[in-house]
Design a protein around this motif. Structure first.
Motif, mmCIF file in Angstrom:
data_model
loop_
_atom_site.group_PDB
_atom_site.id
_atom_site.type_symbol
_atom_site.label_atom_id
_atom_site.label_comp_id
_atom_site.label_asym_id
_atom_site.label_seq_id
_atom_site.Cartn_x
_atom_site.Cartn_y
_atom_site.Cartn_z
ATOM 1 N N ALA A 91 42.039 69.167 -12.892
ATOM 2 C CA ALA A 91 43.774 69.134 -13.099
ATOM 3 C C ALA A 91 44.837 68.704 -13.847
ATOM 4 O O ALA A 91 45.517 69.019 -14.548
ATOM 5 C CB ALA A 91 44.725 69.302 -11.723
ATOM 6 N N GLU A 92 44.634 66.992 -13.928
ATOM 7 C CA GLU A 92 45.624 66.417 -14.597
ATOM 8 C C GLU A 92 44.782 66.360 -16.579
ATOM 9 O O GLU A 92 45.992 66.473 -17.239
ATOM 10 C CB GLU A 92 44.997 65.005 -14.461
ATOM 11 N N GLY A 100 50.951 65.170 -8.196
ATOM 12 C CA GLY A 100 52.406 65.104 -8.098
ATOM 13 C C GLY A 100 53.829 65.202 -8.733
ATOM 14 O O GLY A 100 54.676 65.167 -8.540
ATOM 15 N N GLY A 101 53.015 65.339 -10.027
ATOM 16 C CA GLY A 101 53.847 66.009 -11.386
ATOM 17 C C GLY A 101 53.540 66.911 -12.084
ATOM 18 O O GLY A 101 54.012 67.134 -13.095
ATOM 19 N N ILE A 102 52.965 67.862 -11.239
ATOM 20 C CA ILE A 102 52.467 69.326 -12.278
ATOM 21 C C ILE A 102 53.378 70.000 -12.241
ATOM 22 O O ILE A 102 54.417 70.619 -10.888
ATOM 23 C CB ILE A 102 50.496 69.306 -11.663
ATOM 24 N N SER A 103 53.685 70.552 -13.149
ATOM 25 C CA SER A 103 54.837 71.809 -13.361
ATOM 26 C C SER A 103 53.748 72.845 -13.754
ATOM 27 O O SER A 103 52.740 72.661 -14.723
ATOM 28 C CB SER A 103 55.706 71.492 -14.627
ATOM 29 N N PRO A 104 54.896 74.069 -13.315
ATOM 30 C CA PRO A 104 54.042 75.063 -14.052
ATOM 31 C C PRO A 104 54.224 75.610 -15.858
ATOM 32 O O PRO A 104 53.616 76.261 -16.334
ATOM 33 C CB PRO A 104 54.840 76.392 -14.142
ATOM 34 N N ASN A 128 58.509 71.723 -9.803
ATOM 35 C CA ASN A 128 58.725 69.955 -10.950
ATOM 36 C C ASN A 128 58.673 70.288 -12.034
ATOM 37 O O ASN A 128 58.252 71.724 -12.853
ATOM 38 C CB ASN A 128 57.071 69.719 -10.491
ATOM 39 N N ALA A 129 59.289 69.346 -12.475
ATOM 40 C CA ALA A 129 59.489 69.502 -13.997
ATOM 41 C C ALA A 129 58.527 68.958 -14.506
ATOM 42 O O ALA A 129 59.073 68.993 -16.028
ATOM 43 C CB ALA A 129 60.601 68.860 -14.109
ATOM 44 N N GLY A 130 57.482 68.169 -14.211
ATOM 45 C CA GLY A 130 56.636 67.453 -14.915
ATOM 46 C C GLY A 130 56.868 65.981 -15.089
ATOM 47 O O GLY A 130 56.051 65.609 -15.602
#
Length: 156
Positions: A91-92, A100-104, A128-130
């Protein structure tokens, strides 16, 4: 705080968002719920971004922070037969974000995205903003438009 790829994408599309930094706790059992609590937000409209694989193809699901995915519903939403959670390292690599910081928004490789339909009915949601420790507030219709997403029933 530097603009993330997601914030840059939303700005380029002219989408208005509000930014909500918070103290990120890497040891929290449920990162989305910890973010909602830190900001005093309703967990039903504080959304988490989960990367999945449907018939081996990547996809993104955006659901309330306290909810669980139904893999059967996820597969159906993306027109597949089977769905599974994507391993964190994959995913990363795929998104360019850290777990913990993944944004669409602004992912390295755009993938099909589905938002939980019930959350899509809210006037505003927080996603999440990224970056770890940074949420953005956005109208669900703008969120769907920005990532070419669909609204679907995804919950267990």
């Amino acid at each position: 705080m530097a603009a993330t790829p997601g914030l840059k994408q939303l700005a380029a599309l002219g989408v208005a968002v509000t930014l909500h930094p918070y103290a990120y706790d890497p040891n929290a059992a449920h990162i989305g719920l910890a973010a909602a609590s830190a900001l005093g937000l309703d967990p039903a409209v504080t959304l988490k971004c989960l990367m999945v694989e449907v018939d081996g193809r990547p996809a993104c699901c955006v659901i309330p922070s306290g909810a669980q995915l139904s893999m059967k519903r996820v597969a159906a939403a993306f027109g597949g037969k089977a769905a599974a959670m994507m391993p964190p390292a994959k995913a990363e690599r795929l998104t360019g974000y850290h777990v913990g910081g993944i944004s669409p928004f602004g992912q390295k490789k755009a993938v099909p995205t589905a938002f939980e339909a019930a959350a899509s009915a809210a006037p505003r949601v927080w996603i999440n903003a990224g970056a770890r420790g940074l949420l953005l507030g956005i109208a669900p219709a703008d969120a769907l438009r920005a990532c070419g997403g669909i609204a679907a029933d995804l919950l267990a």
